[in-house]
Design a protein around this motif. Sequence first.
Motif, PDB file in Angstrom:
ATOM      1  N   THR A   1       0.819  -0.977  -0.119  1.00  0.00           N
ATOM      2  CA  THR A   1       0.074   0.144  -0.562  1.00  0.00           C
ATOM      3  C   THR A   1       0.822   1.175  -0.511  1.00  0.00           C
ATOM      4  O   THR A   1       1.956   0.946   0.331  1.00  0.00           O
ATOM      5  CB  THR A   1      -1.518   0.001   1.228  1.00  0.00           C
ATOM      6  OG1 THR A   1      -0.035   0.233   2.452  1.00  0.00           O
ATOM      7  CG2 THR A   1      -1.697  -1.119   1.223  1.00  0.00           C
TER       8      THR A   1
ATOM      9  N   ASP B   1       2.875   1.052   3.034  1.00  0.00           N
ATOM     10  CA  ASP B   1       4.190   0.493   3.043  1.00  0.00           C
ATOM     11  C   ASP B   1       5.809   1.085   2.026  1.00  0.00           C
ATOM     12  O   ASP B   1       6.867   1.147   2.272  1.00  0.00           O
ATOM     13  CB  ASP B   1       3.855  -0.799   2.356  1.00  0.00           C
ATOM     14  CG  ASP B   1       2.823  -1.376   2.806  1.00  0.00           C
ATOM     15  OD1 ASP B   1       3.283  -1.135   4.070  1.00  0.00           O
ATOM     16  OD2 ASP B   1       2.228  -2.053   2.336  1.00  0.00           O
TER      17      ASP B   1
ATOM     18  N   ASP C   1      -1.233  11.451  -6.533  1.00  0.00           N
ATOM     19  CA  ASP C   1      -0.932  10.877  -7.619  1.00  0.00           C
ATOM     20  C   ASP C   1      -0.220  11.650  -8.708  1.00  0.00           C
ATOM     21  O   ASP C   1      -0.070  12.705  -8.052  1.00  0.00           O
ATOM     22  CB  ASP C   1      -2.348  10.399  -7.886  1.00  0.00           C
ATOM     23  CG  ASP C   1      -3.182  11.010  -8.318  1.00  0.00           C
ATOM     24  OD1 ASP C   1      -3.300  11.686  -8.879  1.00  0.00           O
ATOM     25  OD2 ASP C   1      -4.240   9.991  -8.340  1.00  0.00           O
TER      26      ASP C   1
ATOM     27  N   ASN D   1      -4.073  14.552  -8.083  1.00  0.00           N
ATOM     28  CA  ASN D   1      -5.281  13.958  -7.032  1.00  0.00           C
ATOM     29  C   ASN D   1      -4.534  13.451  -5.127  1.00  0.00           C
ATOM     30  O   ASN D   1      -3.676  12.756  -5.567  1.00  0.00           O
ATOM     31  CB  ASN D   1      -5.870  12.578  -7.415  1.00  0.00           C
ATOM     32  CG  ASN D   1      -6.767  13.205  -8.588  1.00  0.00           C
ATOM     33  OD1 ASN D   1      -7.913  14.121  -8.648  1.00  0.00           O
ATOM     34  ND2 ASN D   1      -6.956  12.902  -9.795  1.00  0.00           N
ATOM     35  N   MET D   2      -5.544  13.473  -4.376  1.00  0.00           N
ATOM     36  CA  MET D   2      -4.593  13.627  -3.428  1.00  0.00           C
ATOM     37  C   MET D   2      -5.070  11.495  -3.450  1.00  0.00           C
ATOM     38  O   MET D   2      -6.576  11.449  -3.461  1.00  0.00           O
ATOM     39  CB  MET D   2      -5.116  14.263  -2.138  1.00  0.00           C
ATOM     40  CG  MET D   2      -4.693  13.708  -0.772  1.00  0.00           C
ATOM     41  SD  MET D   2      -5.242  15.108   0.340  1.00  0.00           S
ATOM     42  CE  MET D   2      -6.789  14.195   1.137  1.00  0.00           C
ATOM     43  N   THR D   3      -4.428  11.384  -2.985  1.00  0.00           N
ATOM     44  CA  THR D   3      -4.297   8.981  -2.002  1.00  0.00           C
ATOM     45  C   THR D   3      -4.556   8.835  -0.657  1.00  0.00           C
ATOM     46  O   THR D   3      -3.383   9.271  -0.031  1.00  0.00           O
ATOM     47  CB  THR D   3      -3.661   8.836  -3.146  1.00  0.00           C
ATOM     48  OG1 THR D   3      -3.356   9.209  -4.683  1.00  0.00           O
ATOM     49  CG2 THR D   3      -4.568   7.163  -3.319  1.00  0.00           C
ATOM     50  N   GLU D   4      -5.567   8.400  -0.650  1.00  0.00           N
ATOM     51  CA  GLU D   4      -5.356   7.620   0.824  1.00  0.00           C
ATOM     52  C   GLU D   4      -4.031   6.579   0.713  1.00  0.00           C
ATOM     53  O   GLU D   4      -3.467   5.595   0.577  1.00  0.00           O
ATOM     54  CB  GLU D   4      -6.359   6.317   1.396  1.00  0.00           C
ATOM     55  CG  GLU D   4      -8.423   7.692   1.312  1.00  0.00           C
ATOM     56  CD  GLU D   4      -8.097   9.734   2.199  1.00  0.00           C
ATOM     57  OE1 GLU D   4      -7.382   8.708   3.206  1.00  0.00           O
ATOM     58  OE2 GLU D   4      -8.312  10.240   1.960  1.00  0.00           O
TER      59      GLU D   4
ATOM     60  N   ASP E   1      -3.839   4.607   2.114  1.00  0.00           N
ATOM     61  CA  ASP E   1      -4.440   2.392   2.655  1.00  0.00           C
ATOM     62  C   ASP E   1      -4.583   2.263   1.006  1.00  0.00           C
ATOM     63  O   ASP E   1      -5.214   1.221   1.169  1.00  0.00           O
ATOM     64  CB  ASP E   1      -5.550   2.793   3.092  1.00  0.00           C
ATOM     65  CG  ASP E   1      -6.554   3.427   3.279  1.00  0.00           C
ATOM     66  OD1 ASP E   1      -6.770   3.968   2.003  1.00  0.00           O
ATOM     67  OD2 ASP E   1      -7.883   3.260   3.620  1.00  0.00           O
ATOM     68  N   GLY E   2      -4.628   3.294  -0.149  1.00  0.00           N
ATOM     69  CA  GLY E   2      -4.381   2.774  -1.460  1.00  0.00           C
ATOM     70  C   GLY E   2      -2.843   1.791  -1.997  1.00  0.00           C
ATOM     71  O   GLY E   2      -2.326   1.794  -1.465  1.00  0.00           O
ATOM     72  N   PRO E   3      -3.696   1.080  -2.688  1.00  0.00           N
ATOM     73  CA  PRO E   3      -2.931  -0.208  -3.220  1.00  0.00           C
ATOM     74  C   PRO E   3      -1.797   0.391  -4.084  1.00  0.00           C
ATOM     75  O   PRO E   3      -2.429   1.741  -5.403  1.00  0.00           O
ATOM     76  CB  PRO E   3      -3.850  -1.037  -3.940  1.00  0.00           C
ATOM     77  CG  PRO E   3      -4.685   0.138  -4.583  1.00  0.00           C
ATOM     78  CD  PRO E   3      -4.729   0.862  -3.568  1.00  0.00           C
TER      79      PRO E   3
ATOM     80  N   HIS F   1     -11.696   1.901  -5.893  1.00  0.00           N
ATOM     81  CA  HIS F   1     -10.035   1.281  -6.012  1.00  0.00           C
ATOM     82  C   HIS F   1      -9.196   1.508  -6.035  1.00  0.00           C
ATOM     83  O   HIS F   1      -7.645   1.193  -5.127  1.00  0.00           O
ATOM     84  CB  HIS F   1      -9.831   0.649  -7.179  1.00  0.00           C
ATOM     85  CG  HIS F   1      -9.006  -1.219  -7.086  1.00  0.00           C
ATOM     86  ND1 HIS F   1      -8.640  -1.827  -6.266  1.00  0.00           N
ATOM     87  CD2 HIS F   1      -7.264  -0.857  -8.692  1.00  0.00           C
ATOM     88  CE1 HIS F   1      -8.024  -2.525  -6.695  1.00  0.00           C
ATOM     89  NE2 HIS F   1      -6.895  -2.146  -7.357  1.00  0.00           N
ATOM     90  N   SER F   2      -8.573   2.782  -5.964  1.00  0.00           N
ATOM     91  CA  SER F   2      -7.179   3.337  -5.896  1.00  0.00           C
ATOM     92  C   SER F   2      -7.364   4.232  -5.202  1.00  0.00           C
ATOM     93  O   SER F   2      -6.343   4.555  -4.199  1.00  0.00           O
ATOM     94  CB  SER F   2      -7.250   4.118  -7.028  1.00  0.00           C
ATOM     95  OG  SER F   2      -7.696   5.084  -7.822  1.00  0.00           O
ATOM     96  N   HIS F   3      -8.381   4.511  -4.182  1.00  0.00           N
ATOM     97  CA  HIS F   3      -8.409   5.525  -2.962  1.00  0.00           C
ATOM     98  C   HIS F   3      -8.137   6.827  -2.927  1.00  0.00           C
ATOM     99  O   HIS F   3      -7.138   7.520  -2.340  1.00  0.00           O
ATOM    100  CB  HIS F   3      -7.616   4.804  -2.018  1.00  0.00           C
ATOM    101  CG  HIS F   3      -8.512   3.555  -1.373  1.00  0.00           C
ATOM    102  ND1 HIS F   3      -7.905   2.352  -0.081  1.00  0.00           N
ATOM    103  CD2 HIS F   3      -8.530   2.391  -1.907  1.00  0.00           C
ATOM    104  CE1 HIS F   3      -8.974   1.720  -0.458  1.00  0.00           C
ATOM    105  NE2 HIS F   3      -8.742   1.565  -1.191  1.00  0.00           N
ATOM    106  N   THR F   4      -8.448   7.116  -4.095  1.00  0.00           N
ATOM    107  CA  THR F   4      -8.176   9.150  -4.071  1.00  0.00           C
ATOM    108  C   THR F   4      -9.123   9.503  -4.412  1.00  0.00           C
ATOM    109  O   THR F   4     -10.574   9.150  -3.887  1.00  0.00           O
ATOM    110  CB  THR F   4      -8.286   8.895  -6.055  1.00  0.00           C
ATOM    111  OG1 THR F   4      -7.428   7.531  -6.849  1.00  0.00           O
ATOM    112  CG2 THR F   4      -7.731  10.325  -6.003  1.00  0.00           C
ATOM    113  N   THR F   5      -8.467  10.109  -3.120  1.00  0.00           N
ATOM    114  CA  THR F   5      -9.865  11.386  -2.810  1.00  0.00           C
ATOM    115  C   THR F   5      -9.400  12.497  -3.842  1.00  0.00           C
ATOM    116  O   THR F   5      -9.086  13.683  -3.200  1.00  0.00           O
ATOM    117  CB  THR F   5      -9.003  12.025  -1.358  1.00  0.00           C
ATOM    118  OG1 THR F   5      -8.818  11.108  -0.671  1.00  0.00           O
ATOM    119  CG2 THR F   5     -10.169  12.657  -0.521  1.00  0.00           C
TER     120      THR F   5
ATOM    121  N   SER G   1     -11.835   6.655   0.827  1.00  0.00           N
ATOM    122  CA  SER G   1     -12.122   4.960   1.421  1.00  0.00           C
ATOM    123  C   SER G   1     -11.924   4.873   2.590  1.00  0.00           C
ATOM    124  O   SER G   1     -12.099   6.618   3.088  1.00  0.00           O
ATOM    125  CB  SER G   1     -10.302   4.126   0.723  1.00  0.00           C
ATOM    126  OG  SER G   1      -9.301   5.121   2.300  1.00  0.00           O
TER     127      SER G   1
END
Lengths: 66, 481
Positions: free
Chosen positions: A17, A20, A42, A46-49, A51-53, B229-233, B250
């Motif tokens: 994730t 990690d 990303d 965009n902001m990404t949590e 826990d995202g893969p 799926h990508s947990h994009t905010t 997410s």
Amino acid sequence: MKVILNNTELNIFKGATLNDLVLMYSERSYKMLKNNKLCIYDRFGNMTEPDGPVYEGQVFFLKRAE
Amino acid sequence: MKLRLLFLFLAVFAIGLANNELFAQKQKKSTQVIILHTNDMHSKIDNFGKLAYLADSLRKTNKYVLLVAAGDNFTGNPIVDMYPDKGYPMIDIMNKLHFDATAVGNHEFDMGQELQNKRRLQATFPFISCNIDAANAVVKQPDPFVILKAGKLKIPFLGIIQLGENGLPDSHPSRLEGIKFTDGIEKAKEFVYLKDKYGMLICLSHLGVETDEKLAAAYPQFDLIIGGHSHTTMKEPMMVNGVMIVQAGSGLKFVGKTTLTITKGKITDRKYELIALADIPKTDPEVQAMIDKYNVNEEMSKVVAFAESAFGSQEELGCMMTDAITARMKVDFAFQNGGGIRISSLPQGNILMKDVFRLDPFGNQVVTFNMTVKEIKSLLVNSYNRNKSLDLVPSGMTYMVIVNGEGLCTGVDIEDRMGNPLDETKTYTVGVNSYISASYKFDHTDPGVTSFNTTAQTLLDFLGDVKKVSYAGERRASEKK
């Protein structure tokens, strides 16, 4: 698999994730992420949590939280 | 006679018009439809009361409010995932909120195909996906799309699920037996006719934002891609090829609110807003009561052991997990893959049952093998070379991989608990989780046998035996470059 974080190529296990990935990049950054002082973005901005893969070839950036 | 022919002509014409969906869509002048959308909730139920309050508030002032999820409703909260009837609380609450549809996400398969069927039967809303062929599988075939109604308007939502490099969604391969998956972008081609038929098309995508971008580039027919799926905010939507792409993080921390203005059967305006559920001032009391009821789970809060020191890394936690396998399964060695260690720290103090399920939420089983030293080395070498990095955390041994200039492991030195080299003529018993058994490539003549015990249950049993643990600074795998 190779993933880029802050222009640094990291070789991390499959199934990892973003948590990690940041930990692999820097423990200090990881702690800041956990304390909401950093956010992950990303390649589109965009902001990404955390826990995202993550997948092979993806690109992410750490930025100070607003 | 002429009059009769005229009536007949008019009747046939009228029937023809009534069957023309697009014509029917055009009867309305301008309609607003609000779509509230979540994704990757991962069994997190605590904010459902706020979402219910928000949805009901909007329903009071807006005629058409739809509530949808873009997949991965399950896996991530033991309150839901380890409920006696696994996953039941999640669907119970989603039903209460009147969800209209969900995409099938990869983690919908984590509980197994039979249980997925059970949850889908429990749901008062459909699970949709166009790139799943379950004709020869236990899991029920999902519909590729659903038509949601807003008055006389009919809005098609197409579901798509992500596939990894192996052509499968990211779930345990054994839980996907019999199911055929096809590339989502390729499969979508068969359904873009819905745009012509209904004048609009929305995708409920569990592809991840990177693939959503490709989907939008390939199909301008989509008006909106509600992603997951990508947990994009996304604070702002992405616009690609005229397609709006949205996603709301997410864990049900956020909900997306996309307002469509539909004029003469076509979407003429799209507005997106990301709403933090923490900012919703009230909660629906009935839904909150359900959440509170499910969260009161004395079993999950039970103390199972005491950590004499904090766990500061995945490796320390992995050592505890593999020690559980060697101790409980009475095998010589055990290995745990890094990707299966789902938390990276644990504080000093009481270890609760729910901590064990946060650490190991997948329900993998312990599989045992009889292996030669050569085979064990093959596992270690290949596991390293999967990602050119240390992966397996061992128990019963320490090992050091030798890495060449290209980053590949060329050999491995193994020592047993006492620091002695292994006996090359001996066969050892090895325990690994079923994920490693199914997806790691390594030499082994013994096909392995499942213990029918999950790794989480094995860890709980181990902690119950030892009562106290301390793994600070524990390191059992290293590399020499």
